[in-house]
Motif scaffolding. Structure first.
Motif, PDB file in Angstrom:
ATOM      1  N   ASN A   1      -1.127 -13.628   2.659  1.00  0.00           N
ATOM      2  CA  ASN A   1      -1.285 -12.538   1.690  1.00  0.00           C
ATOM      3  C   ASN A   1      -0.802 -11.218   2.276  1.00  0.00           C
ATOM      4  O   ASN A   1      -0.864 -11.009   3.500  1.00  0.00           O
ATOM      5  N   PRO A   2      -0.283 -10.324   1.399  1.00  0.00           N
ATOM      6  CA  PRO A   2      -0.097  -8.932   1.846  1.00  0.00           C
ATOM      7  C   PRO A   2      -1.485  -8.321   2.054  1.00  0.00           C
ATOM      8  O   PRO A   2      -2.401  -8.556   1.266  1.00  0.00           O
ATOM      9  N   ILE A   3      -1.640  -7.531   3.101  1.00  0.00           N
ATOM     10  CA  ILE A   3      -2.927  -6.881   3.358  1.00  0.00           C
ATOM     11  C   ILE A   3      -2.955  -5.495   2.736  1.00  0.00           C
ATOM     12  O   ILE A   3      -3.973  -5.068   2.193  1.00  0.00           O
ATOM     13  N   THR A   4      -1.835  -4.786   2.809  1.00  0.00           N
ATOM     14  CA  THR A   4      -1.746  -3.456   2.195  1.00  0.00           C
ATOM     15  C   THR A   4      -0.510  -3.406   1.304  1.00  0.00           C
ATOM     16  O   THR A   4       0.484  -4.091   1.548  1.00  0.00           O
ATOM     17  N   THR A   5      -0.561  -2.578   0.270  1.00  0.00           N
ATOM     18  CA  THR A   5       0.567  -2.401  -0.650  1.00  0.00           C
ATOM     19  C   THR A   5       0.558  -0.967  -1.162  1.00  0.00           C
ATOM     20  O   THR A   5      -0.450  -0.265  -1.069  1.00  0.00           O
ATOM     21  N   GLY A   6       1.685  -0.523  -1.732  1.00  0.00           N
ATOM     22  CA  GLY A   6       1.735   0.791  -2.357  1.00  0.00           C
ATOM     23  C   GLY A   6       2.795   1.680  -1.750  1.00  0.00           C
ATOM     24  O   GLY A   6       3.439   1.343  -0.755  1.00  0.00           O
ATOM     25  N   ASP A   7       2.977   2.881  -2.351  1.00  0.00           N
ATOM     26  CA  ASP A   7       3.992   3.812  -1.885  1.00  0.00           C
ATOM     27  C   ASP A   7       3.397   4.745  -0.828  1.00  0.00           C
ATOM     28  O   ASP A   7       3.259   5.953  -1.047  1.00  0.00           O
ATOM     29  N   TRP A   8       3.041   4.190   0.282  1.00  0.00           N
ATOM     30  CA  TRP A   8       2.552   4.917   1.451  1.00  0.00           C
ATOM     31  C   TRP A   8       2.888   4.101   2.689  1.00  0.00           C
ATOM     32  O   TRP A   8       3.381   2.970   2.588  1.00  0.00           O
TER      33      TRP A   8
ATOM     34  N   VAL B   1      -9.507  -2.214   6.337  1.00  0.00           N
ATOM     35  CA  VAL B   1      -9.250  -3.095   5.202  1.00  0.00           C
ATOM     36  C   VAL B   1      -9.587  -4.516   5.631  1.00  0.00           C
ATOM     37  O   VAL B   1      -9.465  -4.867   6.808  1.00  0.00           O
ATOM     38  N   ASN B   2     -10.046  -5.323   4.702  1.00  0.00           N
ATOM     39  CA  ASN B   2     -10.350  -6.721   4.998  1.00  0.00           C
ATOM     40  C   ASN B   2      -9.067  -7.529   5.157  1.00  0.00           C
ATOM     41  O   ASN B   2      -8.012  -7.162   4.626  1.00  0.00           O
ATOM     42  N   TYR B   3      -9.161  -8.641   5.863  1.00  0.00           N
ATOM     43  CA  TYR B   3      -7.985  -9.481   6.090  1.00  0.00           C
ATOM     44  C   TYR B   3      -7.323  -9.917   4.778  1.00  0.00           C
ATOM     45  O   TYR B   3      -6.099 -10.096   4.728  1.00  0.00           O
ATOM     46  N   ASP B   4      -8.134 -10.098   3.721  1.00  0.00           N
ATOM     47  CA  ASP B   4      -7.564 -10.566   2.452  1.00  0.00           C
ATOM     48  C   ASP B   4      -7.016  -9.424   1.602  1.00  0.00           C
ATOM     49  O   ASP B   4      -6.569  -9.638   0.471  1.00  0.00           O
TER      50      ASP B   4
END
Length: 624
Positions: free
Chosen positions: A425-432, A468-471
């Motif tokens: 899974n992606p852990i983080t996403t977004g325009d940052w 952030v959690n691993y998931d």
């Protein structure tokens, strides 16, 4: 480029000064040498000697010690985050008295030259006192010992009993060339282009007496030449000397039974010449150097065992003129207590990770090497049509999973993979932008990392700490908003220390839990002495780039006696990147190239530029 600079200068001028009345000519500004001299680095350092707390975490607990210096002097503290308490490590006045009695040299609490502090076993503090540091201006007149060397006393402070003991000598400091195994048994190094090793007992003999006849050196390899030596190929600029020992960048297995190193062949590189003018007569200096467009050195990976010192080459060829980088295990605070600090590969006793990079830096593969078979396979392959950035992987769940940093979406984020390379899974996403991983907690299944650009209403360069959690759930910022921060996370992943500020806000250092709860303020920088001298904060500003869309962030430095009715020349201080920009986001003591230059009668601006910094979007970093 000219168009862009013109827009910036016009914008800066508009911000810097008011428009004079019609028909009047603003008065020209004369250089103010006195104002520039008033804020010299030496004078400012006396008023603001320290701007951030540097926590020294204990080896086996979440406690830490730190020192804080202000205009009155230095105080040393021990902090227990779990108890929420801070105490003085020692009373400086009482310690000065004890040191005076022990040395027969007079000291007071403001003139006690403590240096080389080292915590031992979480119970004792070792430190040195050199009377000459506070007794004389010229070191030639400093007190000497019986051998004519600068006099230094060694002490041991018992934290619990608050007692002081003079010690005969400190632990042996290992030479820089000694790459010591994790078990502390042997040290590997390069001599005459080849690999050698000796026991750490013999290394200590060399430190005490380089001519000791009982020292034994063991040669590991015999086939290396100047072109195929084991030092990093760019180190040849230092002019490798015969029979001298040099450090080799190699990584050890945790059990010390193996080590790996990247070796190169530079025979295709041509000579490069420079002239050393620091000698009495100019001297021609020659070394190998790769010019743009010329062939790169050949790189290959070698794996050694420490039982028979047999060598095996790991087959990793994939790209023409590729480079290889062995991933190192993330450094914990406790690792610093092993002297010298060990270089351990990222992995375990059976496998380790290597980054394979193409020459054009458009491809970077995370590979895993099997120690038993000396073979490698791809785990994660990163590629783009432009040059890419990469970071070392983070292993979680006991090494069964890998966290990969990647800019594949145009923004830097974290991705969770199995050790075999399957994306979970992606852990983080977004325009940052995710900047760096500080640590992971397998028990809580949480990762801690720094990032920029998450808060859209603030400067996109401000660095913050997140969990952030691993998931990918439970994303949370842990430090205050609208400041630029720096962070130190405890080894047990329970607490962190942050120092935060802005170009126009004084630094504050605080202690937090990893849930984001503030425990205490550790220190605040007092700028009142500077303001009393006439200091003024610089002014952050934002302008549009030549595309009319992209925000460029800058800082303006005005003379502290700025008069809006006068006309000032503008100087733009530039560092165009590509890995950083010359724009200070945090508060620092006034700098010569900006603040002090402004006091001469200039408006000095620093401003970012597209293509200048990696901590925004991949597009921004790649521009140009």
């Amino acid at each position: 480029m000219i168009k862009k600079l013109t827009m910036l200068l016009v914008a800066a001028a508009a911000i810097a000064s008011a428009t004079p009345a019609i028909g009047s000519e603003p008065e020209a500004v004369k250089p103010n040498y006195e104002l520039a001299e008033r804020f010299s680095p030496t004078k400012v350092k006396r008023l603001v000697p320290q701007t951030a707390v540097r926590p020294n975490w204990f080896e086996n607990s979440s406690k830490f010690w730190y020192s804080w210096t202000n205009v009155d002097g230095t105080t040393y503290y021990i902090v227990d985050p779990a108890a929420g308490k801070r105490i003085e490590l020692w009373s400086m006045a009482e310690l000065a008295e004890k040191v005076t009695l022990a040395t027969n040299y007079p000291f007071d609490w403001q003139h006690l030259p403590i240096r080389n502090i080292e915590l031992k076993e979480d119970k004792y503090v070792l430190f040195d006192i050199a009377p000459g540091d506070v007794m004389v201006e010229n070191n030639d007149y400093a007190p000497k010992d019986d051998e004519g060397k600068r006099l230094v006393f060694h002490f041991k402070w018992d934290i619990a009993s608050k007692s002081l003991e003079e010690v005969e000598e400190r632990d042996v400091r290992y030479p820089a060339w000694a790459n010591v195994s994790p078990d502390g048994r042997i040290a590997v190094y390069q001599k005459n282009s080849n690999l050698w090793y000796m026991t750490t007992e013999d290394v200590e003999k060399i430190v005490r007496d380089p001519k000791d006849s009982t020292i034994v050196e063991h040669q590991i390899t015999t086939d290396a030449t100047e072109d195929t030596a084991y030092h990093w190929f760019e180190d040849c600029i230092e002019q490798i000397k015969p029979d001298e020992r040099y450090r080799v960048y190699l990584q050890w297995s945790p059990d010390s039974k193996h080590f790996a190193t990247v070796r190169s062949n530079t025979s295709m590189l041509k000579d490069f010449w420079v002239i050393n003018i620091l000698k009495e007569r100019p001297e021609l200096f020659e070394y190998k150097y790769q010019m743009p467009g010329e062939q790169s050195p050949d790189f290959w990976l070698e794996l050694f065992d420490t039982e028979n010192f047999e060598r095996r080459e790991v087959e990793m060829a994939k790209y023409k003129e590729q480079m290889l980088f062995i991933c190192n295990r993330p450094t914990m605070h406790a690792d610093h207590y092993k002297k010298p600090m060990r270089m351990v590969w990222q992995g375990d006793n059976d496998k380790f990770y290597v980054i394979r990079q193409s020459r054009d830096i458009k491809r970077a593969d995370l590979c895993v090497v099997d120690v038993a078979s000396a073979t490698a396979k791809d785990v994660v392959v990163e590629q783009m049509n432009t040059s890419i950035e990469w970071q070392m992987p983070t292993l979680i769940n006991g090494g069964k999973e890998v966290i990969q940093w990647s800019e594949r979406t145009g923004w830097a984020h974290l991705y969770r993979y199995t050790a075999e390379g399957e994306l979970l899974n992606p852990i983080t996403t977004g325009d940052w932008h995710v900047s760096n991983v500080l640590g992971a907690d397998d028990a809580k299944r949480v990762i801690y990392f720094t990032a920029t650009g998450y808060n859209k209403e603030e400067n996109p360069y401000y660095l913050h700490l997140f969990r952030v959690n691993y998931d990918g759930t439970g994303l949370k910022q842990l430090d205050p908003k609208d400041f630029n921060g720096e962070f130190s996370l405890s080894d047990d992943r329970r607490y962190f220390v942050t120092t935060y500020s802005r170009a126009n806000a004084a630094p504050v250092s605080e202690l937090y839990t990893v849930e984001g709860k503030k425990i205490m303020t550790l220190a605040e920088v007092d700028l009142e002495p500077l303001f009393a001298m006439g200091y003024q904060y610089p002014e952050p500003f934002v302008v549009k780039a030549a595309d009319g869309v992209t925000d460029l962030h800058g800082v303006m430095f005005k003379p502290y006696d700025f008069d809006p009715n006068k006309k000032y020349p503008i100087i733009e201080y530039v560092y165009p990147g590509p890995q950083t920009e010359a724009v200070e986001q945090s508060w620092y003591q006034p700098l010569i190239r900006t603040d002090r230059l402004a006091q001469m009668g200039f408006i000095v601006i620093t401003v970012g530029n597209r293509g200048g910094h990696p901590d925004r979007s991949k597009w921004y970093h790649n521009y140009g």
